[in-house]
Motif scaffolding. Structure first.
Motif, PDB file in Angstrom:
ATOM      1  N   UNK A  76      45.130  39.227  37.397  1.00 19.07           N
ATOM      2  CA  UNK A  76      44.581  39.397  36.051  1.00 19.07           C
ATOM      3  C   UNK A  76      45.695  39.373  35.001  1.00 19.07           C
ATOM      4  N   UNK A  77      46.819  40.020  35.289  1.00 14.14           N
ATOM      5  CA  UNK A  77      47.928  40.056  34.341  1.00 14.14           C
ATOM      6  C   UNK A  77      48.456  38.653  34.069  1.00 14.14           C
ATOM      7  N   UNK A  78      48.641  37.855  35.125  1.00 12.97           N
ATOM      8  CA  UNK A  78      49.128  36.481  34.945  1.00 12.97           C
ATOM      9  C   UNK A  78      48.173  35.663  34.093  1.00 12.97           C
ATOM     10  N   UNK A  79      46.876  35.799  34.362  1.00 10.36           N
ATOM     11  CA  UNK A  79      45.883  35.042  33.599  1.00 10.36           C
ATOM     12  C   UNK A  79      45.844  35.526  32.154  1.00 10.36           C
ATOM     13  N   UNK A  80      45.933  36.843  31.944  1.00  8.66           N
ATOM     14  CA  UNK A  80      45.885  37.390  30.593  1.00  8.66           C
ATOM     15  C   UNK A  80      47.065  36.906  29.753  1.00  8.66           C
ATOM     16  N   UNK A  81      48.256  36.849  30.334  1.00  2.00           N
ATOM     17  CA  UNK A  81      49.428  36.354  29.606  1.00  2.00           C
ATOM     18  C   UNK A  81      49.218  34.899  29.189  1.00  2.00           C
ATOM     19  N   UNK A  82      48.671  34.089  30.103  1.00  2.00           N
ATOM     20  CA  UNK A  82      48.424  32.691  29.754  1.00  2.00           C
ATOM     21  C   UNK A  82      47.335  32.575  28.685  1.00  2.00           C
ATOM     22  N   UNK A  83      46.304  33.421  28.762  1.00  3.98           N
ATOM     23  CA  UNK A  83      45.262  33.425  27.736  1.00  3.98           C
ATOM     24  C   UNK A  83      45.859  33.723  26.360  1.00  3.98           C
ATOM     25  N   UNK A  84      46.729  34.721  26.300  1.00  2.00           N
ATOM     26  CA  UNK A  84      47.361  35.081  25.033  1.00  2.00           C
ATOM     27  C   UNK A  84      48.243  33.951  24.519  1.00  2.00           C
ATOM     28  N   UNK A  85      48.929  33.271  25.438  1.00  6.78           N
ATOM     29  CA  UNK A  85      49.795  32.152  25.036  1.00  6.78           C
ATOM     30  C   UNK A  85      48.983  31.018  24.440  1.00  6.78           C
ATOM     31  N   UNK A  86      47.887  30.664  25.090  1.00  3.28           N
ATOM     32  CA  UNK A  86      47.022  29.593  24.583  1.00  3.28           C
ATOM     33  C   UNK A  86      46.462  29.971  23.210  1.00  3.28           C
ATOM     34  N   UNK A  87      46.083  31.228  23.055  1.00  2.00           N
ATOM     35  CA  UNK A  87      45.522  31.669  21.782  1.00  2.00           C
ATOM     36  C   UNK A  87      46.564  31.699  20.672  1.00  2.00           C
ATOM     37  N   UNK A  88      47.820  31.951  21.011  1.00  6.11           N
ATOM     38  CA  UNK A  88      48.895  31.858  20.021  1.00  6.11           C
ATOM     39  C   UNK A  88      48.976  30.422  19.487  1.00  6.11           C
ATOM     40  N   UNK A  89      48.944  29.469  20.396  1.00  6.81           N
ATOM     41  CA  UNK A  89      48.980  28.043  20.038  1.00  6.81           C
ATOM     42  C   UNK A  89      47.809  27.690  19.128  1.00  6.81           C
ATOM     43  N   UNK A  90      46.607  28.128  19.509  1.00  7.95           N
ATOM     44  CA  UNK A  90      45.411  27.828  18.727  1.00  7.95           C
ATOM     45  C   UNK A  90      45.457  28.495  17.358  1.00  7.95           C
TER      46      UNK A  90
END
Length: 424
Positions: A279-293
């Motif tokens: 979950x932590x790995x996925x959450x970090x990637x989710x936050x990264x994608x949302x930063x880009x967006x």
């Protein structure tokens, strides 16, 4: 600046020299500063994007992962698979068809994330038993789910309709003919992946399991065979609640707590320890994608791309621009989040109107076909959910799956052309 940011993302994906999430977290901030936005302003729209992420997916994912991990460890899915194999003469071909059927049913939840959470844990024991390629399974399931994306309550329909400013109901009706064009392509996929499986394993039958893997599985001590029917009943209630429209995060919170109290009142910590790192790995990637967006959507980059497209695209191509971009959508969305692609819909509608094409007819092809792209891109959060559940590396999967989905998309367009669904 928009082109430069996309180029950096493309270079990161292609070279694989720097962690992708690091780039998505840091580089957009630098670009926003260069464009003259203060750190305070950047923080405001980034936090708003993060908040939207947690409301729409973050909290749901936390409890959904826990819930399905408990069902998996309890042996519920293993028991179902054992029953299926005892009633059906199952082989790899039947497994391929089961993946399609269950995937198509699961997307009735309206969202890819819970659909993956329903499909993959249930079928994982069979994928392992037959040594079936889990990346192939993801592609098969995603194609079936994409064909069902015409449902008006789906999250994909909501994104598309809101971006285009159209009624979800009207768009759903217009997308059904495109959904039907998936049927022969899905069948073609069955033949292709069956051939590929036979080439890898030399058989469509069950692959002999080692005693070591069996003993390791039996040693967990988390199986709850006596609670099977209780877990099945509550699982059905959970799926019904999702289809009925109760907010998914609330459904999974209740389901997680009740299932934990029934099955693991004293062992809940073990389940959390297994789910936590994923979950932590996925959450970090989710936050990264949302930063880009967040940076793309709030600094004028999307608007600049749209205006440049209108200004510099050759006039003789403008009539077919939406169809050209539909054909290339899996490649484009591999590097650019689909939300940015969706921002181009008003342009497509304006161009279509100039040639007498109704707005609904212009956007309908994207409803199902674009969903083929959203599972094979490192810029979409659901990709990491699916690969996490299947225990495969997202980078390797997306690089292999994107060309296959590109061909799938083109085949659907050819079927649509042959049956008069796509008109020029």
């Amino acid at each position: 600046m928009a082109i430069a940011l996309i180029a950096i993302v493309v270079l990161t994906v292609v070279t694989d020299k720097v962690p992708f999430n690091f780039v998505l977290l840091i580089v957009p901030i630098i670009f926003a500063l260069i464009l003259g936005h203060s750190l305070t302003k950047i923080s405001t729209f980034v936090l708003a994007q993060f908040s939207s992420l947690m409301q729409s997916a973050g909290f749901m994912l936390l409890f959904a992962f826990l819930y399905f991990q408990m069902l998996t460890d309890s042996g519920m899915f293993d028991t179902i698979v054992t029953w299926i194999t005892s009633k059906l003469k199952i082989n790899a071909i039947v497994l391929i068809i089961l993946t399609t059927v269950i995937g198509a049913f699961a997307i009735l939840t309206g969202n890819f994330t819970p659909a993956y959470l329903v499909t993959f844990p249930m079928l994982m024991p069979l994928y392992e038993r037959f040594n079936f390629d889990k990346g192939d399974a993801f592609i098969i399931a995603q194609t079936a789910m994409s064909a069902m994306c015409f449902i008006p309550w789906g999250i994909g329909m909501a994104y598309t309709a809101s971006s285009a400013g159209l009624s979800a109901t009207a768009l759903s009706k217009a997308a059904i003919p495109w959904a039907l064009c998936f049927i022969p392509v899905i069948i073609a996929q069955w033949f292709f992946f069956a051939w590929r499986h036979k080439k890898i394993n030399g058989t469509f039958g069950e692959i002999e399991q080692t005693t070591e893997s069996v003993q390791q599985k039996e040693a967990t001590g988390l199986e709850r065979p006596k609670l099977f029917w209780i877990n099945v009943l509550f699982f059905i209630i959970t799926m019904g609640a999702l289809i009925y429209g109760i907010p998914p995060y609330l459904v999974f919170i209740v389901s997680t707590v009740v299932t934990a109290m029934i099955n693991y009142p004293k062992d809940y910590g073990k389940i959390f320890a297994k789910v936590g790192p994923m979950y932590l790995n996925i959450l970090v990637m989710l936050l990264a994608i949302n930063m880009y967006q967040a940076v793309f959507n709030n600094t004028g980059m999307v608007d600049a791309l749209s205006k440049s497209l209108m200004q510099y695209a050759p006039s003789f191509l403008l009539k077919y621009l939406s169809m050209i971009l539909l054909a290339l959508c899996t490649i484009i969305i591999y590097f650019v989040p689909f939300q940015i692609f969706n921002a181009l819909y008003p342009i497509f509608i304006t161009l279509g109107a100039s040639f007498g094409v109704p707005a609904v007819a212009v956007i309908a092809p994207f409803v199902c076909n674009l969903s083929l792209a959203t599972s094979v891109t490192p810029t979409n959060s659901s990709t990491y959910v699916g690969t996490g559940l299947l225990e495969i590396e997202p980078e390797a999967y997306t690089k292999r799956a994107m060309p296959i989905m590109t061909v799938t998309n083109l085949l659907v367009m050819l079927v649509a052309l042959a049956f008069g669904v796509m008109k020029f």
